[in-house]
Write an enzyme that holds these catalytic residues in place. Structure first.
Site, mmCIF file in Angstrom:
data_model
loop_
_atom_site.group_PDB
_atom_site.id
_atom_site.type_symbol
_atom_site.label_atom_id
_atom_site.label_comp_id
_atom_site.label_asym_id
_atom_site.label_seq_id
_atom_site.Cartn_x
_atom_site.Cartn_y
_atom_site.Cartn_z
ATOM 1 C CB VAL A 58 -0.959 0.038 1.213
ATOM 2 C CG1 VAL A 58 -1.922 -1.128 1.165
ATOM 3 C CG2 VAL A 58 -0.195 0.058 2.528
ATOM 4 C CE1 TYR A 59 3.161 1.380 4.403
ATOM 5 C CE2 TYR A 59 5.402 0.585 4.195
ATOM 6 C CZ TYR A 59 4.276 0.780 4.958
ATOM 7 O OH TYR A 59 4.264 0.378 6.269
ATOM 8 N N GLY A 60 2.982 4.344 -1.122
ATOM 9 C CA GLY A 60 3.211 5.134 -2.318
ATOM 10 C C GLY A 60 1.929 5.591 -2.970
#
Length: 314
Positions: A58-60
């Site tokens: 989920v990062y970014g």
């Protein structure tokens, strides 16, 4: 750089872990860490001897960008030299990320492996507990990923202590792979005692997120003001703090003066020196200067008295 065994796993990791949740993250229209800066920071971490890198599907912005940038960086390096941790579930980032069912885990691991351009993940976390999918189904699916060589060790991020205990019991009863690493929010001013007691009893490694309490333990917010562009400014934090928080920060700052170190380094070192379990804090950095400061926590040590003063201030 100092290294340690990650709990009961066979992984040798640097005593600090670089967290990449800021890679491509947008806050109030500002990209906190662009691709070039991300690669510069990874270079600096590796040059200092760091080998433990934390990311998530989920990062970014868009989701998955952090994994992709790390994969691009790894193209020029020996994959075996690094311990990569990623995560599954929590925020819905694709049609397959709304629970921890067999189908969704299978789809998400393939996406993570593709973005990281790797055949395996060293440490694979469930990002949160899924109340709608039986933990037995989740653990059976994750166990299959270990058997297939796609994942080496299982891990669990934030959840209630009783849920972590339930998962460990299910693994024991059903003969499934168990969570060996945890990632709670834990620092000198936030201490989830029951959760940590489970980790200590079961020999689980603890990799705390927010080890500096969002920057509070650096001392930069103690006046109640946030510098423009700081995390507190970008996320519009409430900068009112309790007497307990201020007592702990005062103890940290006093020890920092004694060691000619920074409050951030002392706060990270206090976590590294936890006595009941292996503790490898996950720190963030937006600049090379922040990277150097945080990695410097590996170069200091606390006396028993200094450790206890910080513990007792809580």
């Amino acid at each position: 750089m100092e290294y340690t065994k990650l709990g009961s796993t066979g992984l040798d990791v640097s005593k600090v872990c670089f967290g990449t949740w800021r890679f491509s993250k947008e806050s109030d229209g500002t990209v906190e860490t662009d691709r070039e800066t991300a690669h510069d920071l990874l270079d600096r971490f590796a040059d200092a001897g760091g080998n433990f890198i934390d990311t998530a599907n989920v990062y970014g912005d868009p989701a998955g960008t952090s994994e992709r940038w790390i994969g691009e960086w790894l193209d020029d390096r020996d994959r075996e030299d690094y311990v990569i941790a990623s995560k599954v579930y929590w925020n819905q980032v694709s049609r397959f990320s709304d629970n921890l069912s067999r189908k969704n885990i299978r789809a998400e691991i393939e996406g993570t492996l593709e973005r990281l351009d790797t055949d395996y993940i060293d440490v694979y976390y469930i990002h949160r507990w899924d109340d709608d999918t039986p933990i037995r189904e989740t653990l059976r699916t994750l166990t299959q990923l270990v058997e297939e060589g796609k994942v080496h060790y299982l891990a669990a991020s934030s959840m209630a202590a009783w849920k972590l205990t339930k998962a460990l019991w299910t693994s024991d009863v059903d003969g499934l792979e168990r969570f060996e690493v945890t990632q709670p929010r834990f620092n000198a001013v936030k201490r989830p005692h029951e959760y940590l007691e489970v980790c200590a009893d079961q020999g689980l490694a603890v990799c705390p997120w927010s080890p500096l309490d969002g920057g509070f333990l650096t001392g930069k917010y103690s006046t109640g003001d946030a510098d423009e562009g700081s995390r507190a400014d970008l996320d519009d934090w409430d900068l009112s703090f309790s007497d307990q928080q201020r007592r702990v920060l005062e103890a940290v700052e006093t020890v920092a003066d004694e060691l000619e170190a920074t409050p951030a380094q002392v706060s990270l070192r206090w976590l590294i020196e936890q006595r009941e379990f292996t503790c490898v804090p996950i720190f963030g950095a937006r600049t090379v200067e922040q990277m150097d400061e945080n990695v410097g926590a590996a170069d200091i040590s606390l006396s028993n008295d200094q450790y206890e003063r910080i513990a007792d201030a809580y």
